[in-house]
Design an enzyme around this catalytic site. Sequence first.
Site, PDB file in Angstrom:
ATOM      1  N   LYS A 262      -0.447   4.582   4.739  1.00 30.27           N
ATOM      2  CA  LYS A 262      -1.276   3.595   5.439  1.00 30.27           C
ATOM      3  C   LYS A 262      -0.672   3.292   6.802  1.00 30.27           C
ATOM      4  O   LYS A 262       0.546   3.078   6.921  1.00 30.27           O
ATOM      5  CB  LYS A 262      -1.402   2.313   4.610  1.00 30.27           C
ATOM      6  CG  LYS A 262      -2.419   1.333   5.207  1.00 30.27           C
ATOM      7  CD  LYS A 262      -2.817   0.275   4.203  1.00 30.27           C
ATOM      8  CE  LYS A 262      -3.804  -0.712   4.793  1.00 30.27           C
ATOM      9  NZ  LYS A 262      -5.067  -0.065   5.201  1.00 30.27           N
TER      10      LYS A 262
ATOM     11  N   THR B  15      -7.290  -6.079   4.137  1.00 31.88           N
ATOM     12  CA  THR B  15      -7.495  -7.009   3.028  1.00 31.88           C
ATOM     13  C   THR B  15      -6.602  -8.229   3.173  1.00 31.88           C
ATOM     14  O   THR B  15      -7.040  -9.369   2.934  1.00 31.88           O
ATOM     15  CB  THR B  15      -7.200  -6.310   1.684  1.00 31.88           C
ATOM     16  OG1 THR B  15      -8.021  -5.159   1.579  1.00 31.88           O
ATOM     17  CG2 THR B  15      -7.473  -7.235   0.526  1.00 31.88           C
TER      18      THR B  15
ATOM     19  N   HIS C  59       0.838  -1.197   0.000  1.00 35.62           N
ATOM     20  CA  HIS C  59       0.000   0.000   0.000  1.00 35.62           C
ATOM     21  C   HIS C  59       0.875   1.250   0.000  1.00 35.62           C
ATOM     22  O   HIS C  59       2.079   1.183   0.210  1.00 35.62           O
ATOM     23  CB  HIS C  59      -0.920   0.023   1.227  1.00 35.62           C
ATOM     24  CG  HIS C  59      -2.080  -0.904   1.124  1.00 35.62           C
ATOM     25  ND1 HIS C  59      -1.995  -2.235   1.452  1.00 35.62           N
ATOM     26  CD2 HIS C  59      -3.366  -0.695   0.725  1.00 35.62           C
ATOM     27  CE1 HIS C  59      -3.176  -2.810   1.263  1.00 35.62           C
ATOM     28  NE2 HIS C  59      -4.022  -1.903   0.823  1.00 35.62           N
TER      29      HIS C  59
END
Length: 268
Positions: A161, A168, A157
């Site tokens: 983040k 996920t 990511h």
Amino acid sequence: MSMGLVVVGAGGRMGRTLVRTIHETPGAALAGAVERPGSPFLGKDAGELAGVGRLGVAVGDDPLSAFARADGVLDFTAPAATVEFSGYAAQARIVHVIGTTGCSAADEARIAAAARHATIVKSGNMSVGVNLLAALVERAARALPAGEFDIEVLEMHHRHKVDAPSGTALLLGEAAARGRDVALADNSVRVRDGHTGARETGSIGFATLRGGSVIGEHSVLFAGTGERIVLSHHAEDRSLFARGAVTAALWARGRKPGLYSMRDVLGL
């Protein structure tokens, strides 16, 4: 009649994407926009912030009053805020769609308690593709013997983040654990450093990468002797999460209170 939806965190990147998606979706309408007290976005039109023109919905800082006028709320904020919003949704008896990740066990318990009165759809990822991927991962894990195939979950990511592994990645790890009929908490390896020894048979490993502007990339590797199976999903636009969230809200409207997932929404 359109479903009136509130967006919390309406001034952020995901909040603006949610506002745009609601505006573009038949059967959905923006009923409210909420930001934290002191936010520079307070008083501004949510549609103008999202780039779709004036919608006549000003960003406010009172979620209770916004929820009281709505049919549902879309929430991709932070764990502490999400827990608070779940209580407000329970008071208002409305739909609460939660895309927030990084919730603790205590947070999850409070959200589950709120689901006695609110219709809550919660998922580590709202996209159709990722939830289909999770179903495929579960089937593959069930079909491939633990003694012959190792499972690794790899995710990347953007640099901003804050939680790891991603929601996920954990969703995919849970799918693999269900396929193996084991508890993920007892079989996952989150960190490898130093002299770790040989890999434990049946363990589910996680590798986390952060950098740049990557929206989300996830792969589940089934590594056997002489062969490797890779199931992957690459997110190219945040709108796919927003579309999933609005789909979840429309699905949940009129359903009895409870805690649902995107697997329920998609019939997987």
